[in-house]
Design an enzyme around this catalytic site. Structure first.
Site, PDB file in Angstrom:
ATOM      1  N   GLN A 144       1.268  -0.886   0.206  1.00  0.00           N
ATOM      2  CA  GLN A 144       0.194  -0.264   0.063  1.00  0.00           C
ATOM      3  C   GLN A 144       1.049   1.254  -0.429  1.00  0.00           C
ATOM      4  OE1 GLN A 144      -1.328   1.031   3.568  1.00  0.00           O
ATOM      5  NE2 GLN A 144      -3.657   1.175   2.743  1.00  0.00           N
ATOM      6  N   SER A 147       0.581   6.668   2.468  1.00  0.00           N
ATOM      7  CA  SER A 147       1.381   7.648   3.444  1.00  0.00           C
ATOM      8  C   SER A 147       2.166   8.460   3.606  1.00  0.00           C
ATOM      9  CB  SER A 147       2.162   6.714   5.326  1.00  0.00           C
ATOM     10  OG  SER A 147       0.858   6.363   5.599  1.00  0.00           O
ATOM     11  N   SER A 181       4.841  -1.283   4.222  1.00  0.00           N
ATOM     12  CA  SER A 181       5.007  -2.513   4.856  1.00  0.00           C
ATOM     13  C   SER A 181       5.520  -3.535   4.038  1.00  0.00           C
ATOM     14  CB  SER A 181       4.292  -3.196   5.913  1.00  0.00           C
ATOM     15  OG  SER A 181       3.252  -2.019   6.511  1.00  0.00           O
ATOM     16  N   GLU A 263      -8.056  -2.521   5.746  1.00  0.00           N
ATOM     17  CA  GLU A 263      -6.976  -2.520   6.530  1.00  0.00           C
ATOM     18  C   GLU A 263      -7.734  -2.851   7.042  1.00  0.00           C
ATOM     19  OE1 GLU A 263      -2.979  -0.082   7.460  1.00  0.00           O
ATOM     20  OE2 GLU A 263      -4.664   1.421   6.758  1.00  0.00           O
ATOM     21  N   GLU A 389      -7.749   6.966  18.235  1.00  0.00           N
ATOM     22  CA  GLU A 389      -8.370   8.496  18.269  1.00  0.00           C
ATOM     23  C   GLU A 389      -9.107   8.724  16.514  1.00  0.00           C
ATOM     24  OE1 GLU A 389      -5.503   8.021  19.638  1.00  0.00           O
ATOM     25  OE2 GLU A 389      -5.987   8.290  21.372  1.00  0.00           O
TER      26      GLU A 389
END
Length: 414
Positions: A144, A147, A181, A263, A389
């Protein structure tokens, strides 16, 4: 089990017998002598050790063996290499396989749990024909590419750009991704890139990128544990065919949200007892071996783990039924991620209560100090797949319909 027999929908009993026969011939039964070990690395139990290329190869080799026997995509569409059977057949096979010593599929978690279902839902027919079976058979491994160093959890702020070539209609990608990853052993990347200067959340597009294409560079990020499961990925003028686009141009935000829900579902999948860490019979055997089953504090800590796993299993079954019915995972999948971190925290508390000082000092006793890295790693799981969060914010706004707090930042974050 052949694909033809799968299409004739064998009874569950027939299916289980075929699965038993296959796994018995392909793998040894789990050795009872090692029933108290909770990881492939017998020296430690850890969440962030990362997979080596050798471990990835073993996972791929085993997945191919399973696929060729007809058990590699039990619930998948027959036109793409699946068997088209209900989820109960998948669960039956998993129950059989757990009784044997087989290579871990964890190196394929992103590939099978995130890249494949996103491609299946949003990919062009050409991309599905090319990649779905290859991913499921582990001929190709996916990662993926979301980020970025400057975006964090705010995926709407990614700066990697994909510019369309007016002559061919294909795309040229330039940018940087981070915390990827398994990129060091992956063949295909699920990429989110900016494709216009339009309105926020409406200027992104998702693609599949060949990780071996010219212009792709993977650099490992070494962790303090010694592992290097995460990577930086640099893309310098990488050519991407338009048939590898997922969803509409500038419609990548919806693709990204679906991928994130896959995910969270994949990360949360082990919370229902599927992973070795959460197999209750092994935990019970370990506590008996340690002579700790009569301690009231240990029994209470174990009860919390048992309750959490039972609740998560029921919740997961409902989510799987919804996906099987043809819907993409919704915000409720955030509950699976939260359940995982809660259950890991409960297991960490159980381990610490059962071991006491033996968790902190290596006395040479088996399965004692080896848990230390696991306990230290549990807080890190609150970050993977979107922080706890963020998950609570998603549940509050998108599931419960609660209003945002006055003065809260207006940006929609993942």
């Amino acid at each position: 089990m052949s694909v033809d027999s799968a299409r004739r929908a064998p009874s569950l009993e027939e299916f289980r017998a075929e699965a038993e026969s296959f796994v018995e011939s392909a793998a040894p039964r789990a050795d009872g002598e090692h029933r108290f070990d909770f990881s492939e690395d017998e020296d430690r139990v850890t969440l962030f050790r990362g997979a080596t290329e050798a471990e990835a190869k073993r996972a791929c080799d085993w997945q191919r063996t399973v696929f060729d026997a007809g058990f590699g995509w039990i619930t998948g569409p027959p036109e793409y290499g699946g068997s088209g059977l209900p989820a109960r057949y998948e669960r039956a096979y998993q129950e059989v396989e757990r009784r044997y010593s087989v290579p871990s599929r964890s190196p394929l978690g992103v590939s099978l749990g995130m890249v494949l279902p996103t491609l299946q839902h949003y990919g062009t027919e050409a991309a599905k024909q090319r990649w779905l079976r290859a991913l499921r058979r582990a001929d190709v491994v996916g990662c993926q590419l979301f980020s970025e160093p400057g975006a964090g959890s705010d995926l709407a702020s990614v700066s990697t750009k994909a510019d369309r070539d007016p002559a061919t209609g294909d795309w040229v990608v330039t940018g940087q991704k981070v915390w990827t990853s398994g990129a060091h052993y992956s063949d295909l990347g699920l990429l989110l890139a900016r494709t216009s200067d339009g309105e926020r959340h409406r200027n992104l597009t998702a693609f599949l990128v060949d990780m071996h294409a010219p212009g792709v560079e993977v650099r490992p990020l070494r962790q303090m544990t010694g592992g290097a499961d995460f990577n930086e990925v640099f893309l310098d003028g990488v050519h991407v065919p338009d048939e590898n686009r997922l969803g509409e141009v500038d419609g990548g935000w919806q693709v990204a949200l679906a991928t994130l829900m896959y995910e969270r579902g994949a990360i949360g999948g082990s919370t229902a007892g599927g992973s070795g860490l959460f197999r209750l019979e092994r935990i019970i055997a370990w506590l008996k071996d340690m002579g700790r089953t009569e301690d009231p504090a240990v029994r209470q800590a174990f009860a919390r783990v048992h309750i959490g796993l039972t609740a998560a299993k029921a919740m997961r079954a409902r989510a799987e039924a919804a996906v099987k019915a043809g819907t993409t995972p919704g915000p409720e999948m955030s509950l699976s991620k939260l359940a995982l971190t809660a259950n890991l925290a409960a297991l960490s508390d159980l381990v610490a209560t059962a071991l006491g000082p033996r968790l902190l000092a290596d006395t040479g006793e088996r399965s004692t100090f080896s848990w230390a890295e696991f306990v230290l790693g549990v807080p890190g799981m609150r970050l993977g797949g979107g922080t706890d969060e963020i998950q609570r914010d998603i549940i509050a706004h998108r599931v419960l319909g609660l209003p945002k707090e006055p003065g809260a930042h207006s940006k929609n974050r993942t």
